[in-house]
Design a protein around this motif. Structure first.
Motif, short mmCIF file in Angstrom:
data_model
loop_
_atom_site.label_atom_id
_atom_site.label_comp_id
_atom_site.label_asym_id
_atom_site.label_seq_id
_atom_site.Cartn_x
_atom_site.Cartn_y
_atom_site.Cartn_z
N ALA A 76 -37.64 3.62 29.95
CA ALA A 76 -38.22 4.97 29.97
C ALA A 76 -37.22 6.01 29.48
O ALA A 76 -37.57 6.92 28.72
CB ALA A 76 -38.71 5.31 31.37
N ARG A 79 -36.81 5.54 25.67
CA ARG A 79 -38.01 6.05 25.00
C ARG A 79 -37.97 7.58 24.95
O ARG A 79 -38.26 8.21 23.93
CB ARG A 79 -39.25 5.56 25.72
CG ARG A 79 -40.55 5.78 24.99
CD ARG A 79 -41.74 5.15 25.74
NE ARG A 79 -41.61 3.71 25.87
CZ ARG A 79 -41.30 3.06 26.99
NH1 ARG A 79 -41.09 3.71 28.13
NH2 ARG A 79 -41.21 1.74 26.99
N PRO A 87 -38.32 11.42 30.67
CA PRO A 87 -38.62 10.08 31.18
C PRO A 87 -39.59 10.18 32.36
O PRO A 87 -39.54 11.11 33.14
CB PRO A 87 -37.26 9.54 31.63
CG PRO A 87 -36.35 10.70 31.69
CD PRO A 87 -36.94 11.80 30.89
N ARG A 88 -40.48 9.19 32.45
CA ARG A 88 -41.46 9.19 33.55
C ARG A 88 -41.00 8.35 34.69
O ARG A 88 -40.36 7.42 34.65
CB ARG A 88 -42.80 8.66 33.06
CG ARG A 88 -43.39 9.58 32.04
CD ARG A 88 -44.71 9.04 31.60
NE ARG A 88 -44.63 8.91 30.14
CZ ARG A 88 -45.51 8.32 29.41
NH1 ARG A 88 -46.54 7.75 29.95
NH2 ARG A 88 -45.41 8.27 28.13
#
Length: 88
Positions: A76, A79, A87-88
């Motif tokens: 995450a 990404r 980020p999640r």
């Protein structure tokens, strides 16, 4: 470790026989497949300066020439770095 135009956005410093390197490469490969970004590996032991600087942190991940992570790669977080999102 500056990025050159058209070069990979993600570089992973690795070494032969490193199981954490294999795991990091798998994460980088999967995330870059999603984002369409290019990535590459470099053998830390092939360059005396890289070996001196990063030997205890391998694998080391760089994004756009800046150190991003070492030992493990959070998908995450990687990404988010590649897409400019949180980020999640």
């Amino acid at each position: 470790m500056a990025d050159v135009a058209g070069g990979p956005r993600v570089v992973v410093l690795t070494r032969v026989g490193c199981h954490l390197c294999d795991e990091a490469i798998a994460v980088v490969e999967a995330v870059c497949a999603e984002t369409g970004d290019r990535w590459a590996t470099r053998d830390v032991d092939a360059d005396p300066e890289l070996r001196r600087r990063y030997t205890d942190e391998v694998p080391v991940t760089f994004v756009d020439g800046a150190q991003h992570d070492y030992w493990r790669v959070d998908p995450a977080r990687l990404r988010a770095a590649l897409t400019g999102s949180s980020p999640r």
